[in-house]
Design a protein around this motif. Structure first.
Motif, PDB file in Angstrom:
ATOM      1  N   MET A   1    -112.625  -3.197  36.576  1.00 32.06           N
ATOM      2  CA  MET A   1    -111.387  -3.462  37.341  1.00 32.06           C
ATOM      3  C   MET A   1    -110.478  -3.531  35.643  1.00 32.06           C
ATOM      4  SD  MET A   1    -110.103  -7.187  38.474  1.00 32.06           S
ATOM      5  CE  MET A   1    -109.049  -6.935  40.032  1.00 32.06           C
ATOM      6  N   THR A   2    -109.412  -2.894  35.845  1.00 33.66           N
ATOM      7  CA  THR A   2    -108.169  -3.105  34.850  1.00 33.66           C
ATOM      8  C   THR A   2    -107.881  -4.262  34.467  1.00 33.66           C
ATOM      9  OG1 THR A   2    -107.278  -1.086  35.846  1.00 33.66           O
ATOM     10  CG2 THR A   2    -105.613  -2.161  34.346  1.00 33.66           C
ATOM     11  N   ALA A   3    -107.719  -4.734  33.083  1.00 39.07           N
ATOM     12  CA  ALA A   3    -107.568  -5.970  32.678  1.00 39.07           C
ATOM     13  C   ALA A   3    -105.760  -6.318  32.647  1.00 39.07           C
ATOM     14  CB  ALA A   3    -107.888  -5.984  31.157  1.00 39.07           C
ATOM     15  N   VAL A   4    -105.035  -5.588  32.542  1.00 42.16           N
ATOM     16  CA  VAL A   4    -103.509  -5.915  32.376  1.00 42.16           C
ATOM     17  C   VAL A   4    -102.777  -5.157  33.406  1.00 42.16           C
ATOM     18  CG1 VAL A   4    -101.546  -6.250  30.942  1.00 42.16           C
ATOM     19  CG2 VAL A   4    -103.898  -6.815  30.203  1.00 42.16           C
ATOM     20  N   THR A   5    -101.856  -5.530  34.244  1.00 43.69           N
ATOM     21  CA  THR A   5    -100.716  -4.768  34.880  1.00 43.69           C
ATOM     22  C   THR A   5     -99.378  -5.069  34.104  1.00 43.69           C
ATOM     23  OG1 THR A   5    -101.781  -5.221  37.020  1.00 43.69           O
ATOM     24  CG2 THR A   5     -99.374  -4.550  37.021  1.00 43.69           C
ATOM     25  N   GLU A  19     -87.546   5.604  29.507  1.00 48.05           N
ATOM     26  CA  GLU A  19     -88.599   6.507  28.703  1.00 48.05           C
ATOM     27  C   GLU A  19     -88.880   5.634  27.275  1.00 48.05           C
ATOM     28  OE1 GLU A  19     -88.693  11.228  27.336  1.00 48.05           O
ATOM     29  OE2 GLU A  19     -86.793   9.995  27.508  1.00 48.05           O
ATOM     30  N   ARG A  20     -88.114   5.084  26.629  1.00 38.93           N
ATOM     31  CA  ARG A  20     -88.191   4.376  25.451  1.00 38.93           C
ATOM     32  C   ARG A  20     -89.387   3.094  25.767  1.00 38.93           C
ATOM     33  NH1 ARG A  20     -83.025   2.702  22.468  1.00 38.93           N
ATOM     34  NH2 ARG A  20     -84.413   1.590  21.078  1.00 38.93           N
ATOM     35  N   ALA A  21     -89.116   2.500  26.879  1.00 39.81           N
ATOM     36  CA  ALA A  21     -90.006   1.454  27.402  1.00 39.81           C
ATOM     37  C   ALA A  21     -91.341   1.899  27.470  1.00 39.81           C
ATOM     38  CB  ALA A  21     -89.461   0.775  28.472  1.00 39.81           C
ATOM     39  N   LEU A  22     -91.394   2.987  28.181  1.00 37.33           N
ATOM     40  CA  LEU A  22     -92.712   3.641  28.472  1.00 37.33           C
ATOM     41  C   LEU A  22     -93.392   4.143  27.389  1.00 37.33           C
ATOM     42  CD1 LEU A  22     -91.902   5.557  32.001  1.00 37.33           C
ATOM     43  CD2 LEU A  22     -93.340   3.639  31.741  1.00 37.33           C
ATOM     44  N   ASP A  23     -92.557   4.665  26.448  1.00 41.68           N
ATOM     45  CA  ASP A  23     -93.408   5.456  25.189  1.00 41.68           C
ATOM     46  C   ASP A  23     -93.832   4.185  24.267  1.00 41.68           C
ATOM     47  OD1 ASP A  23     -92.467   7.923  25.692  1.00 41.68           O
ATOM     48  OD2 ASP A  23     -90.871   7.956  24.574  1.00 41.68           O
ATOM     49  N   SER A  24     -93.309   2.975  24.388  1.00 42.48           N
ATOM     50  CA  SER A  24     -93.729   1.867  23.749  1.00 42.48           C
ATOM     51  C   SER A  24     -94.876   1.385  24.227  1.00 42.48           C
ATOM     52  CB  SER A  24     -92.694   0.567  23.442  1.00 42.48           C
ATOM     53  OG  SER A  24     -92.441  -0.034  24.976  1.00 42.48           O
ATOM     54  N   THR A  29    -102.628   0.194  21.116  1.00 43.86           N
ATOM     55  CA  THR A  29    -103.968   0.516  20.794  1.00 43.86           C
ATOM     56  C   THR A  29    -104.863  -0.012  22.083  1.00 43.86           C
ATOM     57  OG1 THR A  29    -104.258  -1.373  19.555  1.00 43.86           O
ATOM     58  CG2 THR A  29    -103.605   0.759  18.167  1.00 43.86           C
ATOM     59  N   PHE A  30    -104.378  -1.092  22.917  1.00 41.72           N
ATOM     60  CA  PHE A  30    -105.212  -1.708  23.831  1.00 41.72           C
ATOM     61  C   PHE A  30    -104.740  -0.688  25.262  1.00 41.72           C
ATOM     62  CE2 PHE A  30    -105.203  -4.400  27.806  1.00 41.72           C
ATOM     63  CZ  PHE A  30    -106.296  -4.820  27.537  1.00 41.72           C
ATOM     64  N   THR A  31    -106.068  -0.240  25.731  1.00 35.87           N
ATOM     65  CA  THR A  31    -105.590   0.766  26.822  1.00 35.87           C
ATOM     66  C   THR A  31    -106.077   0.529  28.100  1.00 35.87           C
ATOM     67  OG1 THR A  31    -107.835   1.861  26.258  1.00 35.87           O
ATOM     68  CG2 THR A  31    -105.645   2.636  24.968  1.00 35.87           C
ATOM     69  N   ASP A  32    -106.371  -0.840  28.230  1.00 38.59           N
ATOM     70  CA  ASP A  32    -107.121  -1.105  29.507  1.00 38.59           C
ATOM     71  C   ASP A  32    -105.996  -2.032  30.443  1.00 38.59           C
ATOM     72  OD1 ASP A  32    -109.009  -1.875  31.835  1.00 38.59           O
ATOM     73  OD2 ASP A  32    -109.679  -3.556  30.896  1.00 38.59           O
ATOM     74  N   TYR A  33    -104.797  -1.016  30.863  1.00 37.16           N
ATOM     75  CA  TYR A  33    -103.629  -1.446  31.434  1.00 37.16           C
ATOM     76  C   TYR A  33    -103.473  -0.330  32.649  1.00 37.16           C
ATOM     77  CZ  TYR A  33    -101.448   1.630  28.255  1.00 37.16           C
ATOM     78  OH  TYR A  33    -100.874   2.755  27.679  1.00 37.16           O
ATOM     79  N   GLU A  34    -102.838  -0.804  33.691  1.00 34.22           N
ATOM     80  CA  GLU A  34    -102.215  -0.007  34.646  1.00 34.22           C
ATOM     81  C   GLU A  34    -100.538  -0.222  34.572  1.00 34.22           C
ATOM     82  OE1 GLU A  34    -103.541  -0.847  38.416  1.00 34.22           O
ATOM     83  OE2 GLU A  34    -102.723  -2.817  38.401  1.00 34.22           O
ATOM     84  N   VAL A  35     -99.866   0.594  34.604  1.00 33.70           N
ATOM     85  CA  VAL A  35     -98.299   0.565  34.506  1.00 33.70           C
ATOM     86  C   VAL A  35     -97.615   0.817  35.934  1.00 33.70           C
ATOM     87  CG1 VAL A  35     -96.053   1.244  33.466  1.00 33.70           C
ATOM     88  CG2 VAL A  35     -98.238   1.274  32.140  1.00 33.70           C
TER      89      VAL A  35
END
Length: 87
Positions: A1-5, A19-24, A29-35
């Protein structure tokens, strides 16, 4: 299960800020998320950013609801943590 939404509310004609928000998010370095991008309406340039396969365009169902998007995201979120990144 993903850790962060990560919820990113946006409005039409703010594609550059989105685009700037998504790039940020992508450079973290933390990658256990969904957007989830939750647009309050779309224009073609914003639509292109959202439907590039990297984010879940959940907000398309809730567009034109303004601040209610955050409540909907909170209700639908299944992860332990949720964060907001505004465009």
């Amino acid at each position: 299960m993903t850790a962060v939404t990560i919820v990113v509310p946006t409005i039409p004609s703010r594609h550059q800020l989105l685009e700037r928000a998504l790039d940020s998010i992508w450079v973290q370095t933390f990658t256990d998320y969904e957007v989830w991008v939750m647009p309050d309406g779309l224009d073609s340039r914003t639509d292109d950013l959202i439907f590039n396969g990297q984010v879940l365009p959940l907000g398309r169902r809730w567009q034109k609801w303004g601040a209610v998007q955050k409540l909907v995201a909170g209700y639908l979120c299944q992860t332990e943590f949720m964060a907001y990144v505004h465009d």
